[in-house]
Scaffold this active site. Structure first.
Site, mmCIF file in Angstrom:
data_model
loop_
_atom_site.group_PDB
_atom_site.id
_atom_site.type_symbol
_atom_site.label_atom_id
_atom_site.label_comp_id
_atom_site.label_asym_id
_atom_site.label_seq_id
_atom_site.Cartn_x
_atom_site.Cartn_y
_atom_site.Cartn_z
ATOM 1 N N HIS A 1 0.821 -1.219 0.000
ATOM 2 C CA HIS A 1 0.000 0.000 0.000
ATOM 3 C C HIS A 1 0.854 1.267 0.000
ATOM 4 O O HIS A 1 0.398 2.324 -0.420
ATOM 5 C CB HIS A 1 -0.964 -0.010 1.189
ATOM 6 C CG HIS A 1 -1.818 -1.237 1.183
ATOM 7 N ND1 HIS A 1 -2.820 -1.426 0.269
ATOM 8 C CD2 HIS A 1 -1.768 -2.370 1.922
ATOM 9 C CE1 HIS A 1 -3.364 -2.618 0.462
ATOM 10 N NE2 HIS A 1 -2.741 -3.208 1.464
ATOM 11 N N ARG B 1 0.548 -3.245 -10.179
ATOM 12 C CA ARG B 1 -0.212 -2.072 -9.715
ATOM 13 C C ARG B 1 0.394 -1.405 -8.483
ATOM 14 O O ARG B 1 0.110 -0.257 -8.214
ATOM 15 C CB ARG B 1 -1.670 -2.423 -9.464
ATOM 16 C CG ARG B 1 -1.890 -3.321 -8.283
ATOM 17 C CD ARG B 1 -3.352 -3.481 -7.991
ATOM 18 N NE ARG B 1 -4.027 -4.278 -8.988
ATOM 19 C CZ ARG B 1 -5.122 -5.002 -8.727
ATOM 20 N NH1 ARG B 1 -5.651 -4.978 -7.526
ATOM 21 N NH2 ARG B 1 -5.695 -5.723 -9.650
ATOM 22 N N THR C 1 -6.478 -9.932 -3.090
ATOM 23 C CA THR C 1 -6.591 -11.389 -3.224
ATOM 24 C C THR C 1 -7.908 -11.863 -2.601
ATOM 25 O O THR C 1 -8.161 -11.609 -1.423
ATOM 26 C CB THR C 1 -5.397 -12.070 -2.512
ATOM 27 O OG1 THR C 1 -4.240 -11.289 -2.768
ATOM 28 C CG2 THR C 1 -5.194 -13.468 -3.018
#
Ligand code: PXP
Length: 239
Positions: free
Chosen positions: A10, A49, A101
């Site tokens: 993150h 990403r 996930t």
């Protein structure tokens, strides 16, 4: 001692939002270790990403830092992971459109493929783990694959707790799976969707030796700082 792995994906997401260099995942990896994390988890996704190849390479080359690299079974990703040479790998299912996930691996469908991948990493003495749902059948297959560890997907339990629903059956399932895997000599880890409350609930399961926590821990750090939040989680898992 139960270990805490901090997922720093993150932080890379935040860095990528600006397309520049800040906040730096490499500095973050060193910092979370300095303030108490036992290992750092990063997921090199097929769509890149958050963590990029160069981040993974640089983080895995930091001295005295255990890095758990999450990867899918995609051949290109597996080859990159072999080259990067992390301390640990955790094989996870990956679906392009998912936000995160969504569940454990389908071991019945992918057993042979996963077994071959696990063997490649084991030959390099890299600790291997499979991200699975709390199912006794999946533990049996994990044992046949001869993996070192399993990480139990705790997302369902976390959702039930957050929605204030009855989570006792799911907790019992996780407990039974942990005991069974431990009896087979497979090290048990847990992760996904965990916050203080759910980590405290799961910390009562003695067989769980490692927690991998990301989103809540990083989010909470905005208010209290990484040092404080990592410290809080360490205290919880020590119980
Ligand atoms: N463990 C695994 C295998 C994961 O894929 C994830 C999510 O990337 C986590 C732990 C951390 O989950 P969360 O960010 O919800 O704490």
């Amino acid at each position: 001692m139960t270990r805490l792995g901090v997922n720093i994906d993150h932080i890379a997401t935040l860095r990528n939002a600006r397309g520049e260099h800040h906040p730096d995942p490499i500095i973050s990896a060193k910092y979370v270790k300095k303030v108490g994390a036992d290992s750092v988890t990063i997921h090199l996704r097929e769509d890149r990403r958050h963590i990029k190849d160069i981040d993974a390479k640089r983080i895995c080359s930091i001295k005295n830092l255990d890095v758990n690299l999450e990867i899918s079974t995609n051949k290109k990703i597996v080859d990159i992971a072999m080259k990067i040479n992390p301390d640990f790998i955790c094989i996870v299912p990956e679906n392009r459109k998912e936000i995160t996930t969504e569940g454990g691996l389908d071991l019945i469908k992918n057993k042979n493929r996963i077994q071959r991948i696990v063997l490649r990493f084991k030959k390099k003495k890299i600790r291997t783990s499979l991200f699975i749902n709390p199912s006794l059948k999946d533990i049996e297959i994990s044992n046949q694959i001869n993996v070192d560890c399993i990480e139990i997907h705790t997302g369902k339990l976390a959702n039930l707790v957050k929605l204030k629903k009855d989570y006792s059956k799911e907790l019992e399932r996780i407990k039974k799976c942990s005991v069974y895997a431990n009896s087979l000599g497979i090290e048990v880890h847990a992760g996904h969707g965990l916050d203080y409350k759910t980590t405290k609930i799961l910390s009562k399961i003695r067989e769980i030796k490692e927690f991998n926590i990301g989103h809540y821990l990083i989010g909470e750090s905005i208010f209290h700082g990484l040092k404080k939040v990592i410290n809080n989680f360490k205290k919880i898992i020590k119980n």
